[in-house]
Design a protein around this motif. Structure first.
Motif, PDB file in Angstrom:
ATOM      1  N   TYR A  19       0.736  -1.037   0.004  1.00 62.09           N
ATOM      2  CA  TYR A  19       0.096  -0.019  -0.137  1.00 62.09           C
ATOM      3  C   TYR A  19       0.793   1.202  -0.053  1.00 62.09           C
ATOM      4  O   TYR A  19       1.934   1.332   0.796  1.00 62.09           O
ATOM      5  CB  TYR A  19      -1.020  -0.006   1.220  1.00 62.09           C
ATOM      6  CG  TYR A  19      -1.746  -1.366   1.190  1.00 62.09           C
ATOM      7  CD1 TYR A  19      -2.993  -0.903   0.597  1.00 62.09           C
ATOM      8  CD2 TYR A  19      -1.540  -2.283   1.942  1.00 62.09           C
ATOM      9  CE1 TYR A  19      -3.763  -2.298   0.387  1.00 62.09           C
ATOM     10  CE2 TYR A  19      -2.266  -3.482   1.638  1.00 62.09           C
ATOM     11  CZ  TYR A  19      -3.631  -3.108   1.215  1.00 62.09           C
ATOM     12  OH  TYR A  19      -4.332  -4.481   1.082  1.00 62.09           O
ATOM     13  N   LYS A  21       2.090   4.683   1.005  1.00 59.46           N
ATOM     14  CA  LYS A  21       1.926   5.288   2.282  1.00 59.46           C
ATOM     15  C   LYS A  21       2.328   6.624   2.467  1.00 59.46           C
ATOM     16  O   LYS A  21       2.942   7.154   1.226  1.00 59.46           O
ATOM     17  CB  LYS A  21       2.626   4.580   3.315  1.00 59.46           C
ATOM     18  CG  LYS A  21       2.292   3.065   3.453  1.00 59.46           C
ATOM     19  CD  LYS A  21       2.514   2.532   4.577  1.00 59.46           C
ATOM     20  CE  LYS A  21       1.821   1.127   4.874  1.00 59.46           C
ATOM     21  NZ  LYS A  21       2.511   0.405   5.948  1.00 59.46           N
TER      22      LYS A  21
ATOM     23  N   SER B  23      -1.379   4.619   5.911  1.00 56.21           N
ATOM     24  CA  SER B  23      -2.168   4.617   4.541  1.00 56.21           C
ATOM     25  C   SER B  23      -3.565   5.615   5.204  1.00 56.21           C
ATOM     26  O   SER B  23      -3.739   5.461   6.263  1.00 56.21           O
ATOM     27  CB  SER B  23      -2.643   3.289   4.310  1.00 56.21           C
ATOM     28  OG  SER B  23      -1.567   2.564   3.940  1.00 56.21           O
ATOM     29  N   PHE B  71      -9.007   3.475  -0.895  1.00 56.21           N
ATOM     30  CA  PHE B  71      -7.429   4.263  -0.410  1.00 56.21           C
ATOM     31  C   PHE B  71      -7.082   5.496  -1.114  1.00 56.21           C
ATOM     32  O   PHE B  71      -7.388   5.525  -2.345  1.00 56.21           O
ATOM     33  CB  PHE B  71      -6.222   3.128  -0.505  1.00 56.21           C
ATOM     34  CG  PHE B  71      -6.496   2.155   0.525  1.00 56.21           C
ATOM     35  CD1 PHE B  71      -5.508   2.294   1.760  1.00 56.21           C
ATOM     36  CD2 PHE B  71      -7.085   0.802   0.503  1.00 56.21           C
ATOM     37  CE1 PHE B  71      -5.710   1.289   2.836  1.00 56.21           C
ATOM     38  CE2 PHE B  71      -7.327  -0.007   1.650  1.00 56.21           C
ATOM     39  CZ  PHE B  71      -6.350   0.257   2.653  1.00 56.21           C
ATOM     40  N   ILE B 115      -4.389   3.040   9.785  1.00 58.75           N
ATOM     41  CA  ILE B 115      -5.018   3.895   8.901  1.00 58.75           C
ATOM     42  C   ILE B 115      -5.637   4.881   9.263  1.00 58.75           C
ATOM     43  O   ILE B 115      -6.426   4.870  10.516  1.00 58.75           O
ATOM     44  CB  ILE B 115      -6.181   3.056   8.207  1.00 58.75           C
ATOM     45  CG1 ILE B 115      -5.588   1.852   7.172  1.00 58.75           C
ATOM     46  CG2 ILE B 115      -7.436   3.648   7.297  1.00 58.75           C
ATOM     47  CD1 ILE B 115      -6.551   1.138   6.509  1.00 58.75           C
TER      48      ILE B 115
END
Lengths: 274, 274
Positions: A19, A21, B23, B71, B115
């Motif tokens: 992912y 970041k 994230s 995301f 997150i």
DNA sequence: TCAAAAGTGTTATCCCTACACCCATGC
DNA sequence: GCATGGGTGTAGGGATAACACTTTTGA
């Protein structure tokens, strides 16, 4: 993302580095009200709204002023925790009123890396402040000059230096009063902080009308005159005494204490009614 | 962080991996008003507030409902861009009213990784929606039952399934009306989305009183009766006709068009006055 | 004819604005 | 004595709530 039946199966495959970041910071607009001493012994001290700025001593924006702030430690803290930590560092105070303002995520915010920043507004009674504020930090009196609906000049003054910047307001939605702010003149304030400052002041200006938020900037005991001055300086307009007293009558409680030695009739001290 | 004199010197040393990263996601509370057909030909269709939920088919919270979201791609987009992208994917619509709500950063939000999530509220007129909504998505009529000041039951219904959850409200600050929301009963909604849903509804409820935000949920032409129903369903209380008409009189413009065939006197069609 | 909603007018009440006025103090 | 801010009373106007009432349609 793939489909997983259960946690064990998921964790076997899961690689956090897949992912994208980024880093996050919090910026804090710390607002207070300062009193200017008057030469005339009769007159009450003039009130000004003031905010705390910190001088940067590192790249980028070296030697420019910015809001106190810091990086979020993603392992241990929430954004609120982070804001509290920064405030504690800058002012040595806990238990300050803190409210999330807005999360800014412009791509070019910081030349070093991709950063998203959540801004907070904090209110404090200056009397509570000890001398322990950070040596790089300084209180600036703030003046808003609204030339017209579309443009605001903001002047900051800490008695050594005067800073001014200009923000253009463009209506984003006709249905609400939402504006897009664009900095069109600024040489001394780092990052997108001119916009954070204006957003915060506008929020405060609004919120003072329908909440008791103002008492977070007041000492425990205060006169109604002082309280009225704080309302006036935040809303930037003169209020009529009788009207003001009626409006806040049921929010405050009269005490036995009296304020004397002011060159005029002594005033009753009030406190916030819980 | 160290001190740097200029950019060249800074970039020479700079290693982005020194900084802790995380994230980010955006979650979108898409709100609309639905019409229930009435059996009595005279009666107007009953209005309900409704929100869009998506069924998760992956770990974590597999098979639970959640808000549409995704995301953030830190390289290319702002949070607002990300929210727009998600909305486009789910509803195939652009130009939807979108407003940032709040940034949630609880440590245990997602069991996979750290997150932070910024939530948005989006308003849409259901008539504009084509059939192209995501197959995993479904509109739920929403009902708020406020037992008392401290507790809210929320019931969601999509005509196949009824979901309910309960949130406890604890006063955070005496000076403002800020509450801390805690989910105390919930089995079907993923993540912290129960809290996002309630926050969004409360914001809408408030904002309808001092902005024209409601017109983002209306078709171009509408009757005053329809408009009043939308106000009523959002504020969850009956309004008096003459009062309502006076209040919105200068926000709307009467057109030549008339709505007939409703089993009662035809009503004039109005449009939003720009 | 009738039920339902569209649409309007009227009054009583509350709240806010504006102004006038008196009070108490320090120099 | 007087300038200054503290503090209170009141009349007038505007907005709102509550209610009563008329209008117009489809079945």
């Amino acid at each position: 993302m793939e489909e997983y039946k259960n946690e064990t199966e998921f964790l076997k495959d899961y690689n956090p580095d897949e992912y994208e970041k980024l880093s996050m910071t919090t910026d804090i607009l710390l607002v207070s009200v300062s009193s200017k001493k008057q030469t005339n012994y009769r007159k009450t001290s003039k009130k000004m709204m003031s905010i705390l700025l910190v001088k940067r001593d590192e790249y980028p924006y070296k030697d420019m002023w910015c809001l106190p702030g810091g990086f979020l430690n993603p392992k241990t803290e929430t954004l609120g925790d982070c804001a509290k930590r920064v405030l504690k560092k800058e002012t040595n105070l806990s238990d300050i009123y803190l409210e999330q303002l807005y999360t800014f995520s412009e791509l070019d915010r910081d030349p070093r890396m991709r950063i998203v920043s959540t801004s907070y507004i904090a209110l404090v009674d200056k009397n509570k402040l000890t001398e322990n504020i950070n040596e790089k930090a300084s209180w600036f009196d703030i003046t808003l000059l609204e030339e017209d609906e579309k443009k605001v000049d903001i002047v900051l003054d800490n008695e050594e230096e005067t800073i001014s910047f200009t923000i253009k307001k463009t209506l984003k939605e006709k249905t609400t009063d939402r504006y897009k702010y664009t900095t069109i003149k600024n040489t001394k304030i780092a990052f997108d902080h001119p916009i954070v400052i204006l957003s915060g002041i506008e929020r405060l200006k609004n919120k003072i009308n329908y909440t008791d938020i103002v008492f977070n900037m007041m000492p425990k005991y205060f006169t109604l005159g002082e309280l009225q001055q704080v309302y006036e300086v935040i809303q930037n307009k003169k209020l009529l005494d009788p009207a003001f007293r009626r409006i806040i009558a049921d929010k405050v409680e009269k005490t036995d204490k009296v304020q004397t030695g002011e060159g005029h009739r002594p005033s009753a001290l009030f406190k916030y009614k819980k």
